[in-house]
Design a protein around this motif. Sequence first.
Motif, PDB file in Angstrom:
ATOM      1  N   GLY A   1       0.803  -1.216   0.000  1.00  0.00           N
ATOM      2  CA  GLY A   1       0.000   0.000   0.000  1.00  0.00           C
ATOM      3  C   GLY A   1       0.832   1.261   0.000  1.00  0.00           C
ATOM      4  O   GLY A   1       0.424   2.289  -0.559  1.00  0.00           O
ATOM      5  N   GLN A   2       2.015   1.214   0.638  1.00  0.00           N
ATOM      6  CA  GLN A   2       2.877   2.395   0.666  1.00  0.00           C
ATOM      7  C   GLN A   2       3.420   2.708  -0.719  1.00  0.00           C
ATOM      8  O   GLN A   2       3.495   3.879  -1.122  1.00  0.00           O
ATOM      9  N   ALA A   3       3.804   1.679  -1.446  1.00  0.00           N
ATOM     10  CA  ALA A   3       4.296   1.889  -2.810  1.00  0.00           C
ATOM     11  C   ALA A   3       3.182   2.402  -3.713  1.00  0.00           C
ATOM     12  O   ALA A   3       3.401   3.273  -4.562  1.00  0.00           O
ATOM     13  N   GLU A   4       1.984   1.862  -3.544  1.00  0.00           N
ATOM     14  CA  GLU A   4       0.857   2.319  -4.352  1.00  0.00           C
ATOM     15  C   GLU A   4       0.502   3.764  -4.027  1.00  0.00           C
ATOM     16  O   GLU A   4       0.182   4.562  -4.915  1.00  0.00           O
ATOM     17  N   ALA A   5       0.583   4.127  -2.748  1.00  0.00           N
ATOM     18  CA  ALA A   5       0.309   5.511  -2.362  1.00  0.00           C
ATOM     19  C   ALA A   5       1.348   6.458  -2.965  1.00  0.00           C
ATOM     20  O   ALA A   5       1.014   7.569  -3.398  1.00  0.00           O
ATOM     21  N   ALA A   6       2.605   6.019  -2.992  1.00  0.00           N
ATOM     22  CA  ALA A   6       3.653   6.848  -3.580  1.00  0.00           C
ATOM     23  C   ALA A   6       3.420   7.045  -5.070  1.00  0.00           C
ATOM     24  O   ALA A   6       3.612   8.158  -5.596  1.00  0.00           O
ATOM     25  N   ARG A   7       2.998   5.991  -5.763  1.00  0.00           N
ATOM     26  CA  ARG A   7       2.693   6.141  -7.189  1.00  0.00           C
ATOM     27  C   ARG A   7       1.504   7.062  -7.397  1.00  0.00           C
ATOM     28  O   ARG A   7       1.461   7.851  -8.349  1.00  0.00           O
ATOM     29  N   ALA A   8       0.524   6.988  -6.503  1.00  0.00           N
ATOM     30  CA  ALA A   8      -0.640   7.866  -6.615  1.00  0.00           C
ATOM     31  C   ALA A   8      -0.268   9.328  -6.441  1.00  0.00           C
ATOM     32  O   ALA A   8      -0.908  10.221  -7.000  1.00  0.00           O
ATOM     33  N   LEU A   9       0.797   9.575  -5.673  1.00  0.00           N
ATOM     34  CA  LEU A   9       1.267  10.946  -5.467  1.00  0.00           C
ATOM     35  C   LEU A   9       2.117  11.447  -6.625  1.00  0.00           C
ATOM     36  O   LEU A   9       2.532  12.604  -6.638  1.00  0.00           O
ATOM     37  N   GLY A  10       2.400  10.571  -7.584  1.00  0.00           N
ATOM     38  CA  GLY A  10       3.157  10.969  -8.756  1.00  0.00           C
ATOM     39  C   GLY A  10       4.630  10.642  -8.703  1.00  0.00           C
ATOM     40  O   GLY A  10       5.392  11.082  -9.573  1.00  0.00           O
ATOM     41  N   LEU A  11       5.083   9.889  -7.711  1.00  0.00           N
ATOM     42  CA  LEU A  11       6.496   9.528  -7.627  1.00  0.00           C
ATOM     43  C   LEU A  11       6.839   8.495  -8.689  1.00  0.00           C
ATOM     44  O   LEU A  11       6.051   7.566  -8.960  1.00  0.00           O
ATOM     45  N   THR A  12       8.005   8.652  -9.288  1.00  0.00           N
ATOM     46  CA  THR A  12       8.470   7.661 -10.252  1.00  0.00           C
ATOM     47  C   THR A  12       8.958   6.412  -9.518  1.00  0.00           C
ATOM     48  O   THR A  12       9.070   6.400  -8.285  1.00  0.00           O
ATOM     49  N   PHE A  13       9.272   5.376 -10.279  1.00  0.00           N
ATOM     50  CA  PHE A  13       9.768   4.140  -9.676  1.00  0.00           C
ATOM     51  C   PHE A  13      11.047   4.399  -8.885  1.00  0.00           C
ATOM     52  O   PHE A  13      11.206   3.923  -7.757  1.00  0.00           O
ATOM     53  N   THR A  14      11.965   5.183  -9.469  1.00  0.00           N
ATOM     54  CA  THR A  14      13.228   5.487  -8.787  1.00  0.00           C
ATOM     55  C   THR A  14      12.991   6.302  -7.518  1.00  0.00           C
ATOM     56  O   THR A  14      13.583   6.023  -6.462  1.00  0.00           O
ATOM     57  N   GLN A  15      12.131   7.313  -7.601  1.00  0.00           N
ATOM     58  CA  GLN A  15      11.827   8.131  -6.422  1.00  0.00           C
ATOM     59  C   GLN A  15      11.146   7.302  -5.341  1.00  0.00           C
ATOM     60  O   GLN A  15      11.408   7.475  -4.145  1.00  0.00           O
ATOM     61  N   ASN A  16      10.267   6.406  -5.758  1.00  0.00           N
ATOM     62  CA  ASN A  16       9.576   5.524  -4.820  1.00  0.00           C
ATOM     63  C   ASN A  16      10.577   4.664  -4.047  1.00  0.00           C
ATOM     64  O   ASN A  16      10.495   4.534  -2.817  1.00  0.00           O
ATOM     65  N   LEU A  17      11.534   4.100  -4.770  1.00  0.00           N
ATOM     66  CA  LEU A  17      12.553   3.281  -4.117  1.00  0.00           C
ATOM     67  C   LEU A  17      13.413   4.116  -3.175  1.00  0.00           C
ATOM     68  O   LEU A  17      13.659   3.720  -2.032  1.00  0.00           O
TER      69      LEU A  17
END
Length: 215
Positions: free
Chosen positions: A113-129
């Motif tokens: 859920g944290q990764a999905e929330a980060a993607r929902a905020l517009g973070l890229t894969f690299t930023q998410n990591l």
Amino acid sequence: MPVILGAFWLTVRLTLATAVAALVLGTVLATMRVSPLGVLRTVAATYVNALRNTPLTLVIVFCGLGLGLVLDVSFSESLSVNYLWLSIIGLSLYTAAFVCEAIRSGINTVPIGQAEAARALGLTFTQNLRHIVLPQAFRAVIAPLGSVLIALIKNTTIAAAIGVAEASLTMKSLFERHQEAVVPIFLGFALGFLVLTLPVGLLFGWLARRLAVAR
């Protein structure tokens, strides 16, 4: 005593250089293994499976003979320094596979859920990591990384296969010159490795408890 201390100092240098390189390479491999690109996942998985199932002695000998003699890879005019760097390459390539799997297991502990929330905020894969996943993953795998480091300290003895004068090769040389004192020499080197590995285990155990991620 100066010879023994010099051998263990070389073991420490070999361990530290390899640990840094393996951590960097292992982190890159772990990110590739969870990448959305299938090609990167396949390349990383192939690398990890190949290195984890190859004896370390073969990796070290390949780096020493294959890279050093056949391909003429050279880092210094000094043969001993050159073989030291070649052994660091071999140990780093091998250890990175285990670091990768440790970090990947930490990544899997982060709630999806944290990764999905980060993607929902517009973070890229690299930023998410970088901002969400890896900071939690590293804290979750401090103890396993400590185990990998302890194994690395002991694995440095394989560098003797290409003539690196670390602790085990020095011990063998002392055995040949002082056959009447084999037991004291062996006990001394065993104690030396214990002095290196025991504090590492205690330190990483304390850090794992201190920095544990609350779920």
